[in-house]
Design an enzyme around this catalytic site. Structure first.
Site, PDB file in Angstrom:
ATOM      1  N   ARG A 101     -27.842  27.057  10.451  1.00  0.00           N
ATOM      2  CA  ARG A 101     -27.953  26.244  11.684  1.00  0.00           C
ATOM      3  C   ARG A 101     -26.564  26.563  12.504  1.00  0.00           C
ATOM      4  NH1 ARG A 101     -31.317  21.239  14.205  1.00  0.00           N
ATOM      5  NH2 ARG A 101     -32.950  22.647  13.487  1.00  0.00           N
ATOM      6  N   HIS A 128     -35.529  29.978  16.608  1.00  0.00           N
ATOM      7  CA  HIS A 128     -35.962  28.951  15.784  1.00  0.00           C
ATOM      8  C   HIS A 128     -37.105  29.414  14.931  1.00  0.00           C
ATOM      9  CE1 HIS A 128     -35.601  25.393  13.606  1.00  0.00           C
ATOM     10  NE2 HIS A 128     -35.900  24.248  14.624  1.00  0.00           N
ATOM     11  N   GLN A 131     -39.207  26.768  12.834  1.00  0.00           N
ATOM     12  CA  GLN A 131     -40.187  25.730  13.411  1.00  0.00           C
ATOM     13  C   GLN A 131     -41.476  26.517  13.749  1.00  0.00           C
ATOM     14  OE1 GLN A 131     -39.567  22.442  14.355  1.00  0.00           O
ATOM     15  NE2 GLN A 131     -41.572  22.661  14.867  1.00  0.00           N
ATOM     16  N   ASP A 226     -40.617  20.777  24.300  1.00  0.00           N
ATOM     17  CA  ASP A 226     -39.293  20.741  23.709  1.00  0.00           C
ATOM     18  C   ASP A 226     -38.168  19.937  24.439  1.00  0.00           C
ATOM     19  OD1 ASP A 226     -36.947  20.927  21.810  1.00  0.00           O
ATOM     20  OD2 ASP A 226     -36.816  23.025  22.306  1.00  0.00           O
ATOM     21  N   CYS A 267     -41.580  20.192  18.855  1.00  0.00           N
ATOM     22  CA  CYS A 267     -40.784  20.381  17.644  1.00  0.00           C
ATOM     23  C   CYS A 267     -40.067  19.272  17.087  1.00  0.00           C
ATOM     24  CB  CYS A 267     -39.784  21.455  17.671  1.00  0.00           C
ATOM     25  SG  CYS A 267     -38.594  21.167  19.189  1.00  0.00           S
ATOM     26  N   ARG A 295     -43.049  21.838   8.457  1.00  0.00           N
ATOM     27  CA  ARG A 295     -41.897  22.439   8.130  1.00  0.00           C
ATOM     28  C   ARG A 295     -41.753  22.482   6.682  1.00  0.00           C
ATOM     29  NH1 ARG A 295     -37.911  22.240  11.983  1.00  0.00           N
ATOM     30  NH2 ARG A 295     -36.678  23.698  10.589  1.00  0.00           N
TER      31      ARG A 295
HETATM   32  N1   CP Z   1     -37.378  20.480  15.041  1.00  0.00           N
HETATM   33  C1   CP Z   1     -36.270  20.611  14.405  1.00  0.00           C
HETATM   34  O1   CP Z   1     -35.535  21.689  14.071  1.00  0.00           O
HETATM   35  O2   CP Z   1     -35.591  19.198  14.141  1.00  0.00           O
HETATM   36  P1   CP Z   1     -34.269  19.103  13.445  1.00  0.00           P
HETATM   37  O3   CP Z   1     -33.271  19.321  14.763  1.00  0.00           O
HETATM   38  O4   CP Z   1     -34.241  17.596  13.146  1.00  0.00           O
HETATM   39  O5   CP Z   1     -34.007  19.886  12.389  1.00  0.00           O
HETATM   40  N1  NVA Z   2     -34.099  23.369  21.505  1.00  0.00           N
HETATM   41  C1  NVA Z   2     -33.927  22.389  20.436  1.00  0.00           C
HETATM   42  C2  NVA Z   2     -34.645  22.517  19.489  1.00  0.00           C
HETATM   43  C3  NVA Z   2     -34.113  21.267  18.217  1.00  0.00           C
HETATM   44  C4  NVA Z   2     -34.933  21.360  17.287  1.00  0.00           C
HETATM   45  C5  NVA Z   2     -32.214  22.356  20.531  1.00  0.00           C
HETATM   46  O1  NVA Z   2     -31.875  23.586  20.329  1.00  0.00           O
HETATM   47  O2  NVA Z   2     -31.940  21.466  20.169  1.00  0.00           O
END
Ligand code: CP
Ligand code: NVA
Length: 315
Positions: A101, A128, A131, A226, A267, A295
């Site tokens: 990430r 992502h 997701q 989101d 999400c 997930r």
């Molecule tokens: N939806 C998602 O990716 O959640 P986290 O940021 O908690 O991993």
């Molecule tokens: N768009 C959001 C998704 C979180 C899972 C972010 O990047 O924080």
């Protein structure tokens, strides 16, 4: 060797096969209890996470493997003592899979260029994919066939989740309507829209971007939102962004514009009173915790696919 940087790394057929495998993993997890025996997953996170971090670790352990969560802040990489390429070359000598990430998608691309093992995108500023694998599994469970269904996304169009929804839904033969403020700060990237339209065309799927939330939601099978304050957004932007996005808040009135059996998705993490009202996310149309559970199953299928691209689908 395969990686999962974006859903577009796969053909629509492969994506569907991985979703099918996810369904099998969910239905009969014991049958996969040794599917990743002795495999080591290396997890590196530059941003916070609940779902991605915990579901990947739980998933690999339940398939007989082990996860290492690597803390960037106390690493030579974080201290500026070791480069990203050297870090990844070293990790590739120990681990069988990497999930990352990262802030910048270009760092993920660089990581992949130097990796000796498959790399999975656990979220970047661009996309992502994990997701959306979970989301498609969830929509399939609630709505049956994906082809021909319409997903409406309201809120931040210039967003990793929005981009991956455009790719994944188009590949699945769905229609996508994005309701968001106009301008390049809020609309999906043009190259993502172009690619989504190209992917949707063979199925007769439509991709629409509208500044009218009610138009976007009208008759939709899925209403998705989101955070307006993604992890990388400066907290000082809050008031400005709330003013821009409030017309796209998912309210019960918006849900009432959608199909009467429409489901609501987010999400997560969610902020009640911002991207949706509490009434919607805590109401009967919400499937957000099914999404969160999925997930686990979707990513287990992704991991098995990448560990063994040729035979993982024969189980
Ligand atoms: N939806 C998602 O990716 O959640 P986290 O940021 O908690 O991993
Ligand atoms: N768009 C959001 C998704 C979180 C899972 C972010 O990047 O924080």
């Amino acid at each position: 060797m395969e990686h999962l940087s974006s859903l577009t790394d796969w053909t629509p057929e492969i994506m569907t096969e991985v979703l099918d495998l996810a369904g099998k993993l969910k239905a009969d997890p014991k049958a996969f209890a040794r599917a990743a025996e002795q495999k080591v997953l290396f997890m590196i996170f530059e941003k916070p996470s609940l779902r991605t971090r915990v579901s990947f670790e739980t998933g690999i352990v339940r398939m007989g493997g082990h996860a290492i969560n690597y803390d960037v802040t106390t690493s030579p990489l974080g201290a500026g003592k070791e480069s990203l390429p050297d870090t990844i070359k070293v990790v590739s000598r120990y681990a069988d899979l990497i999930v990352a990430r990262l802030f910048k998608h270009s760092d993920l691309t660089e990581m992949i260029a130097h990796a000796g093992v498959p790399v999975i995108n656990g979220l970047t500023d661009y996309s992502h994919p994990c997701q959306i694998m979970a989301d498609l599994l969830t929509i399939r469970e609630h709505k049956g066939l994906l082809k021909g269904k319409t997903l409406c996304f309201l809120g931040d169009g210039y967003n990793n989740v929005t981009h991956s929804l455009l790719f994944g839904c188009a590949m699945a033969g769905m229609n996508v309507r994005i309701g968001c403020p106009g301008g390049e700060d809020f609309e999906p990237l043009q190259d993502v829209l172009d690619k989504a339209r190209e992917l949707a065309a063979p199925h007769g799927g439509h991709i629409l971007v509208s500044q009218d939330a009610h138009e976007a939601a009208s008759g939709a099978d899925v209403v998705y939102t989101d955070s307006w304050m993604s992890y990388h957004i400066d907290p000082a932007e809050l008031d400005k962004r709330v003013a821009e996005f409030m017309p796209y808040q998912v309210t019960q009135a918006i849900m009432d514009r959608a199909h009467k059996d429409a489901i609501f998705m987010n999400c997560l993490p969610a902020a009640r009173g911002y991207e949706q009202t509490a009434e919607v996310i805590d109401g009967p149309q919400s499937v957000v915790f099914d999404q969160a559970e999925n997930r686990l199953h979707a990513q287990n299928a992704v991991m098995l696919r990448l560990l063994s691209p040729c035979d993982s689908l024969d189980d």
